[in-house]
Design a protein around this motif. Structure first.
Motif, PDB file in Angstrom:
ATOM      1  N   ARG A   5      -3.049 -21.106   1.564  1.00 32.23           N
ATOM      2  CA  ARG A   5      -3.586 -21.550   0.268  1.00 32.23           C
ATOM      3  C   ARG A   5      -3.541 -20.420  -0.745  1.00 32.23           C
ATOM      4  N   ILE A   6      -3.880 -19.208  -0.318  1.00 30.66           N
ATOM      5  CA  ILE A   6      -3.869 -18.054  -1.217  1.00 30.66           C
ATOM      6  C   ILE A   6      -2.435 -17.750  -1.655  1.00 30.66           C
ATOM      7  N   ALA A   7      -1.508 -17.758  -0.715  1.00 28.45           N
ATOM      8  CA  ALA A   7      -0.101 -17.489  -1.048  1.00 28.45           C
ATOM      9  C   ALA A   7       0.426 -18.514  -2.043  1.00 28.45           C
ATOM     10  N   ALA A   9      -1.392 -20.253  -4.171  1.00 26.63           N
ATOM     11  CA  ALA A   9      -2.079 -20.030  -5.445  1.00 26.63           C
ATOM     12  C   ALA A   9      -1.454 -18.860  -6.196  1.00 26.63           C
ATOM     13  N   ILE A  10      -1.039 -17.835  -5.480  1.00 24.48           N
ATOM     14  CA  ILE A  10      -0.403 -16.681  -6.116  1.00 24.48           C
ATOM     15  C   ILE A  10       0.903 -17.087  -6.789  1.00 24.48           C
ATOM     16  N   THR A  11       1.654 -18.002  -6.169  1.00 26.62           N
ATOM     17  CA  THR A  11       2.921 -18.432  -6.774  1.00 26.62           C
ATOM     18  C   THR A  11       2.703 -19.203  -8.068  1.00 26.62           C
ATOM     19  N   SER A  12       1.495 -19.708  -8.276  1.00 25.98           N
ATOM     20  CA  SER A  12       1.213 -20.444  -9.511  1.00 25.98           C
ATOM     21  C   SER A  12       0.852 -19.522 -10.679  1.00 25.98           C
ATOM     22  N   LEU A  13       0.664 -18.226 -10.381  1.00 25.21           N
ATOM     23  CA  LEU A  13       0.328 -17.260 -11.433  1.00 25.21           C
ATOM     24  C   LEU A  13       1.564 -16.897 -12.244  1.00 25.21           C
ATOM     25  N   PRO A  14       1.360 -16.433 -13.485  1.00 27.57           N
ATOM     26  CA  PRO A  14       2.491 -15.880 -14.233  1.00 27.57           C
ATOM     27  C   PRO A  14       3.107 -14.723 -13.433  1.00 27.57           C
ATOM     28  N   PRO A  15       4.426 -14.574 -13.487  1.00 25.02           N
ATOM     29  CA  PRO A  15       5.094 -13.554 -12.662  1.00 25.02           C
ATOM     30  C   PRO A  15       4.548 -12.139 -12.832  1.00 25.02           C
ATOM     31  N   GLN A  17       1.541 -11.212 -13.509  1.00 26.02           N
ATOM     32  CA  GLN A  17       0.247 -11.095 -12.833  1.00 26.02           C
ATOM     33  C   GLN A  17       0.433 -11.113 -11.321  1.00 26.02           C
ATOM     34  N   ALA A  18       1.287 -11.993 -10.833  1.00 24.64           N
ATOM     35  CA  ALA A  18       1.532 -12.082  -9.387  1.00 24.64           C
ATOM     36  C   ALA A  18       2.105 -10.771  -8.861  1.00 24.64           C
ATOM     37  N   ASP A  19       3.014 -10.182  -9.604  1.00 22.55           N
ATOM     38  CA  ASP A  19       3.627  -8.917  -9.194  1.00 22.55           C
ATOM     39  C   ASP A  19       2.568  -7.822  -9.032  1.00 22.55           C
ATOM     40  N   LEU A  20       1.716  -7.680 -10.024  1.00 22.89           N
ATOM     41  CA  LEU A  20       0.688  -6.642  -9.974  1.00 22.89           C
ATOM     42  C   LEU A  20      -0.327  -6.917  -8.867  1.00 22.89           C
ATOM     43  N   ALA A  24      -1.230  -4.403  -5.797  1.00 20.67           N
ATOM     44  CA  ALA A  24      -2.594  -3.893  -5.643  1.00 20.67           C
ATOM     45  C   ALA A  24      -3.221  -4.290  -4.310  1.00 20.67           C
ATOM     46  N   TYR A  25      -3.046  -5.539  -3.901  1.00 21.38           N
ATOM     47  CA  TYR A  25      -3.790  -6.024  -2.751  1.00 21.38           C
ATOM     48  C   TYR A  25      -2.985  -6.140  -1.466  1.00 21.38           C
ATOM     49  N   PHE A  26      -1.683  -6.300  -1.549  1.00 26.45           N
ATOM     50  CA  PHE A  26      -0.881  -6.413  -0.339  1.00 26.45           C
ATOM     51  C   PHE A  26      -0.175  -5.104   0.002  1.00 26.45           C
ATOM     52  N   GLU A  27       0.113  -4.299  -1.022  1.00 22.99           N
ATOM     53  CA  GLU A  27       0.734  -3.000  -0.780  1.00 22.99           C
ATOM     54  C   GLU A  27      -0.258  -1.852  -0.965  1.00 22.99           C
ATOM     55  N   ASP A  28      -1.502  -2.202  -1.305  1.00 22.21           N
ATOM     56  CA  ASP A  28      -2.607  -1.237  -1.412  1.00 22.21           C
ATOM     57  C   ASP A  28      -2.304  -0.085  -2.378  1.00 22.21           C
ATOM     58  N   LYS A  29      -1.708  -0.420  -3.509  1.00 19.85           N
ATOM     59  CA  LYS A  29      -1.401   0.586  -4.531  1.00 19.85           C
ATOM     60  C   LYS A  29      -2.585   0.725  -5.486  1.00 19.85           C
TER      61      LYS A  29
END
Length: 65
Positions: A5-7, A9-15, A17-20, A24-29
């Motif tokens: 569901r989270i994945a 939902a992320i695809t529905s974000l503007p590109p 925002q999804a990129d950042l 931030a949260y999956f690559e821990d930058k």
């Protein structure tokens, strides 16, 4: 199921925002590192992440109803 569901939902974000969000949260930058790598002002990174999280919360909450 939750991660799916989270994945979705992320695809529905503007590109931008999804990129950042992924950085931030999956690559821990750190926000500063994201700003440097993407060539964006730190405030822009923080604003886009805040907006992305708000949109995710709203979308996931509306799906639970």
């Amino acid at each position: 199921q939750q991660s799916q569901r989270i994945a979705q939902a992320i695809t529905s974000l503007p590109p931008e925002q999804a990129d950042l969000l992924k950085l931030a949260y999956f690559e821990d930058k750190a926000h500063g590192e994201i700003a440097r790598v993407r060539g964006l002002p730190l405030g822009t990174v923080k604003s886009r992440l805040r907006l992305a999280l708000e949109k995710l919360r709203h979308k996931l909450a509306s799906e639970e109803r």
